[in-house]
Design a protein around this motif. Structure first.
Motif: not given
Length: 311
Positions: A125, A129, A131, A135, A203, A224-225, A229
């Motif tokens: 990832f 990132a 978690m 998770e 990711h 994640y950001s 996405r």
């Protein structure tokens, strides 16, 4: 800007997150990049200024290629009316390992050498990132229960409040035995190019996404950001070279998704499309390919500016 004027649903509204953004299909509201700021209006004005300066520029250089994003490039050219130079993928010009901030663990390659072709799910990832413990445990059990070999990059700092693997259950590493290999960092391009690598759980940072495309490796997407996405939506819905984990980290869903990609017939079709896209990425950089031609155009374009400066 047009989306704002038309009243696109606020990204933070739970009831609207699954809504489609009509002018940016196939994106959903939840895919739109969000930057947390105390004053949204200041950010909007910064965004407007960036668009204005971009439109005033001589052109844009893109780490992409025409066969991957042809429709988006056409629309950008129509909207911005400036020259566009898609000369990527940059990864084909030079290895990204030269810019890595962490030391590579080359035991990754030694371990991959012992695995059967296309059998390993590679999990990484990136360098930012994070978690929480729950998770991380869901990931661990999902990977273990899938019964697929896995190479898992667990970067120091990936798990909040833990240094490295302290949150794993007692006996977990002994239970998975040689079927799993966990490292702090891996030579990613080399891993993705290895014959044993059959899938990449990522990711979806743009560099990682392009690296996977260039090696014909299908993806499991967990963004994640930022732009991740958007990239994940295109990987799964437009290019059809991956599956997206839409419901967070739950061990049963992780296990099913891994098996869909690595074992079931659906995954074979995704792999076929991944290989086709890899072939297009290879061709675009060869003599006469789209990125090769775009690079020649960029050189000519820059040379014309040099001539103007000398006159």
């Amino acid at each position: 800007m047009r989306e704002r004027e038309k009243g696109t649903p606020k990204v933070g509204s739970d009831s609207q997150l699954e809504s489609s953004v009509s002018e940016l299909l196939p994106l959903k509201v939840k895919d739109l990049p969000v930057i947390n700021t105390r004053n949204p209006e200041d950010f909007y004005q910064l965004f407007v200024s960036a668009i204005k300066e971009t439109k005033a520029s001589p052109g844009l250089i893109w780490n992409s290629f025409e066969d991957l994003e042809e429709s988006a490039l056409v629309r950008l050219h129509q909207d911005y009316l400036i020259s566009l130079f898609p000369v990527g993928p940059f990864q084909k010009y030079f290895p990204t390992s030269s810019s890595s901030l962490l030391a590579h663990d080359h035991s990754s390659i030694t371990w991959l050498d012992t695995q059967t072709p296309k059998s390993v799910i590679y999990v990484s990832f990136g360098s930012i990132a994070t978690m929480d413990e729950n998770e991380f445990l869901e990931m661990a059990w999902g990977l273990a229960n899938s019964n697929q070999p896995f190479l898992w990059v667990v970067r120091p700092g990936l798990i909040r409040s833990y240094e490295w693997l302290e949150s794993l259950p007692n006996g977990f590493l002994e239970m998975i035995g040689g079927r799993g290999h966990i490292v702090k960092w891996a030579p990613q391009q080399e891993v993705l190019a290895h014959p044993a690598t059959g899938g990449f759980w990522t990711h979806n940072g743009w560099n990682s996404t392009l690296e996977s495309i260039c090696e014909g490796v299908p993806m499991i997407c967990l963004p994640y950001s930022g732009d991740q996405r958007v990239n994940a939506r295109y990987v799964s819905q437009v290019w059809g070279v991956g599956l997206q984990l839409e419901s967070g980290l739950e061990r049963g869903e992780i296990e099913r998704t891994i098996r869909r990609l690595m074992v079931e017939e659906e995954g074979q079709e995704i792999r076929r499309r991944s290989i086709e896209l890899k072939e297009k990425a290879d061709l675009c950089l060869k003599q006469g390919g789209s990125s090769h031609q775009s690079l020649e155009s960029l050189i000519s374009y820059l040379s014309s500016f040099k001539g103007l400066l000398h006159n």
